[in-house]
Write a protein that holds these residues in place. Structure first.
Motif, PDB file in Angstrom:
ATOM      1  N   TRP A   9       0.855  -1.187   0.000  1.00 60.11           N
ATOM      2  CA  TRP A   9       0.000   0.000   0.000  1.00 60.11           C
ATOM      3  C   TRP A   9       0.889   1.235   0.000  1.00 60.11           C
ATOM      4  N   GLU A  10       0.475   2.264  -0.727  1.00 58.03           N
ATOM      5  CA  GLU A  10       1.291   3.467  -0.865  1.00 58.03           C
ATOM      6  C   GLU A  10       0.850   4.620   0.017  1.00 58.03           C
ATOM      7  N   ARG A  11      -0.426   4.605   0.447  1.00 56.61           N
ATOM      8  CA  ARG A  11      -0.946   5.760   1.185  1.00 56.61           C
ATOM      9  C   ARG A  11      -2.061   5.328   2.126  1.00 56.61           C
ATOM     10  N   VAL A  12      -2.147   6.064   3.236  1.00 59.44           N
ATOM     11  CA  VAL A  12      -3.185   5.840   4.237  1.00 59.44           C
ATOM     12  C   VAL A  12      -3.797   7.190   4.583  1.00 59.44           C
ATOM     13  N   MET A  13      -5.098   7.185   4.778  1.00 64.29           N
ATOM     14  CA  MET A  13      -5.786   8.401   5.207  1.00 64.29           C
ATOM     15  C   MET A  13      -6.698   8.076   6.376  1.00 64.29           C
ATOM     16  N   LEU A  14      -7.124   9.140   7.058  1.00 66.02           N
ATOM     17  CA  LEU A  14      -8.065   8.993   8.161  1.00 66.02           C
ATOM     18  C   LEU A  14      -8.747  10.321   8.411  1.00 66.02           C
ATOM     19  N   VAL A  15      -9.769  10.275   9.230  1.00 64.34           N
ATOM     20  CA  VAL A  15     -10.413  11.487   9.725  1.00 64.34           C
ATOM     21  C   VAL A  15     -10.138  11.494  11.213  1.00 64.34           C
ATOM     22  N   GLY A  16      -9.352  12.477  11.670  1.00 59.26           N
ATOM     23  CA  GLY A  16      -8.961  12.480  13.074  1.00 59.26           C
ATOM     24  C   GLY A  16      -8.316  13.777  13.507  1.00 59.26           C
ATOM     25  N   ASP A  17      -7.784  13.739  14.707  1.00 57.76           N
ATOM     26  CA  ASP A  17      -7.174  14.915  15.327  1.00 57.76           C
ATOM     27  C   ASP A  17      -5.716  15.051  14.906  1.00 57.76           C
ATOM     28  N   ALA A  18      -5.414  16.130  14.208  1.00 58.91           N
ATOM     29  CA  ALA A  18      -4.050  16.364  13.731  1.00 58.91           C
ATOM     30  C   ALA A  18      -3.017  16.369  14.860  1.00 58.91           C
ATOM     31  N   PRO A  19      -3.280  16.987  16.010  1.00 58.38           N
ATOM     32  CA  PRO A  19      -2.249  16.979  17.058  1.00 58.38           C
ATOM     33  C   PRO A  19      -1.840  15.555  17.500  1.00 58.38           C
ATOM     34  N   TYR A  20      -2.783  14.631  17.509  1.00 56.30           N
ATOM     35  CA  TYR A  20      -2.453  13.252  17.886  1.00 56.30           C
ATOM     36  C   TYR A  20      -1.737  12.532  16.744  1.00 56.30           C
ATOM     37  N   TYR A  21      -2.322  12.552  15.559  1.00 58.37           N
ATOM     38  CA  TYR A  21      -1.793  11.752  14.461  1.00 58.37           C
ATOM     39  C   TYR A  21      -0.540  12.327  13.805  1.00 58.37           C
ATOM     40  N   SER A  22      -0.274  13.616  13.986  1.00 57.07           N
ATOM     41  CA  SER A  22       0.926  14.201  13.382  1.00 57.07           C
ATOM     42  C   SER A  22       2.198  13.589  13.948  1.00 57.07           C
ATOM     43  N   ARG A  23       2.162  13.112  15.160  1.00 56.97           N
ATOM     44  CA  ARG A  23       3.369  12.495  15.736  1.00 56.97           C
ATOM     45  C   ARG A  23       3.743  11.176  15.056  1.00 56.97           C
ATOM     46  N   PHE A  24       2.811  10.630  14.271  1.00 57.02           N
ATOM     47  CA  PHE A  24       3.085   9.414  13.511  1.00 57.02           C
ATOM     48  C   PHE A  24       3.398   9.721  12.049  1.00 57.02           C
ATOM     49  N   GLY A  25       3.375  11.003  11.688  1.00 59.54           N
ATOM     50  CA  GLY A  25       3.693  11.405  10.327  1.00 59.54           C
ATOM     51  C   GLY A  25       2.502  11.806   9.484  1.00 59.54           C
ATOM     52  N   PHE A  26       1.309  11.817  10.045  1.00 57.50           N
ATOM     53  CA  PHE A  26       0.123  12.219   9.296  1.00 57.50           C
ATOM     54  C   PHE A  26       0.073  13.739   9.187  1.00 57.50           C
ATOM     55  N   SER A  27      -0.428  14.221   8.050  1.00 56.94           N
ATOM     56  CA  SER A  27      -0.626  15.649   7.852  1.00 56.94           C
ATOM     57  C   SER A  27      -1.906  15.859   7.041  1.00 56.94           C
ATOM     58  N   ARG A  28      -2.356  17.093   7.022  1.00 55.31           N
ATOM     59  CA  ARG A  28      -3.611  17.422   6.354  1.00 55.31           C
ATOM     60  C   ARG A  28      -3.506  17.162   4.856  1.00 55.31           C
ATOM     61  N   LEU A  29      -4.583  16.618   4.304  1.00 49.36           N
ATOM     62  CA  LEU A  29      -4.679  16.352   2.872  1.00 49.36           C
ATOM     63  C   LEU A  29      -5.590  17.403   2.255  1.00 49.36           C
ATOM     64  N   ASP A  30      -5.011  18.483   1.793  1.00 47.04           N
ATOM     65  CA  ASP A  30      -5.786  19.601   1.266  1.00 47.04           C
ATOM     66  C   ASP A  30      -6.509  19.277  -0.033  1.00 47.04           C
ATOM     67  N   GLU A  31      -6.002  18.328  -0.802  1.00 53.95           N
ATOM     68  CA  GLU A  31      -6.567  18.025  -2.117  1.00 53.95           C
ATOM     69  C   GLU A  31      -7.499  16.814  -2.100  1.00 53.95           C
ATOM     70  N   VAL A  32      -7.783  16.298  -0.904  1.00 59.46           N
ATOM     71  CA  VAL A  32      -8.629  15.114  -0.762  1.00 59.46           C
ATOM     72  C   VAL A  32      -9.949  15.540  -0.131  1.00 59.46           C
ATOM     73  N   VAL A  33     -11.059  15.115  -0.734  1.00 54.64           N
ATOM     74  CA  VAL A  33     -12.378  15.542  -0.279  1.00 54.64           C
ATOM     75  C   VAL A  33     -13.180  14.347   0.219  1.00 54.64           C
ATOM     76  N   MET A  34     -13.419  14.339   1.528  1.00 51.89           N
ATOM     77  CA  MET A  34     -14.280  13.313   2.126  1.00 51.89           C
ATOM     78  C   MET A  34     -15.736  13.717   1.921  1.00 51.89           C
ATOM     79  N   PRO A  35     -16.634  12.725   1.905  1.00 55.10           N
ATOM     80  CA  PRO A  35     -18.067  13.063   1.808  1.00 55.10           C
ATOM     81  C   PRO A  35     -18.485  13.949   2.980  1.00 55.10           C
ATOM     82  N   PRO A  36     -19.427  14.863   2.733  1.00 58.57           N
ATOM     83  CA  PRO A  36     -19.894  15.731   3.808  1.00 58.57           C
ATOM     84  C   PRO A  36     -20.644  14.908   4.858  1.00 58.57           C
ATOM     85  N   PRO A  37     -20.654  15.380   6.069  1.00 63.73           N
ATOM     86  CA  PRO A  37     -20.243  16.693   6.549  1.00 63.73           C
ATOM     87  C   PRO A  37     -18.863  16.694   7.200  1.00 63.73           C
TER      88      PRO A  37
END
Length: 161
Positions: free
Chosen positions: A106-134
């Motif tokens: 697998w090349e990429r992983v995404m989630l919906v979560g709290d950036a302060p928690y997940y950033s310590r594992f290397g996650f960052s905001r995906l500005d070009e990715v659109v999750m279904p509303p809301p």
């Protein structure tokens, strides 16, 4: 001491009870659950942590999704029993499962979560990715499992087919 193993079909209800305990009522009404409808989780990445007595302490699941025309993994839910939180068990499950995802190609992983928690594992905001509303766009995070894994990947997140 915890033992991390793959989830089996027999574990399903025990894990669902853990998720019900850890998350608010109505968790299945979230848009991320619509991406999971009638799609099987990736079994090799659905992990459990049990204590020495065999009691379920934590669990994580991953689901395949599409971002635009590219494959990705949707991480979640991940949960740790309230009596076991703060012991590093969530971090253990996260690191173990991300390593396995990379090993499986697998090349990429995404989630919906709290950036302060997940950033310590290397996650960052995906500005070009659109999750279904809301879904709040500030909570759409990703990590590349290979160099450039998110480069050029954009668009709506849709169900795996």
């Amino acid at each position: 001491m915890y033992t991390v193993t793959n989830e089996t079909p027999e574990d399903w209800w025990e894990i669902e009870a853990l998720y019900d305990l850890c998350f608010a009522p109505g968790r299945e009404a979230l848009s991320s659950y619509r991406l999971r409808d009638d799609v099987a989780p990736v079994r090799e990445l659905s992990l459990l942590a049990r204590d020495g007595a065999g009691i379920l302490a934590g669990a994580v699941r991953f689901w395949p999704v599409r971002v635009g025309d590219r494959a990705a993994l949707l991480l979640g839910p991940i949960a740790v029993h309230p009596t076991r939180q703060g012991e590093g068990l969530g971090a253990l499950l996260l690191r173990e499962s991300l390593g396995k995802a990379a090993d499986l190609g697998w090349e990429r992983v995404m989630l919906v979560g709290d950036a302060p928690y997940y950033s310590r594992f290397g996650f960052s905001r995906l500005d070009e990715v659109v999750m279904p509303p809301p879904t709040n766009p500030d909570r759409v995070l990703g990590i590349a499992l290979v160099p450039g894994g998110w480069d050029g990947v954009s668009g709506a997140v849709t169900r795996w087919s």
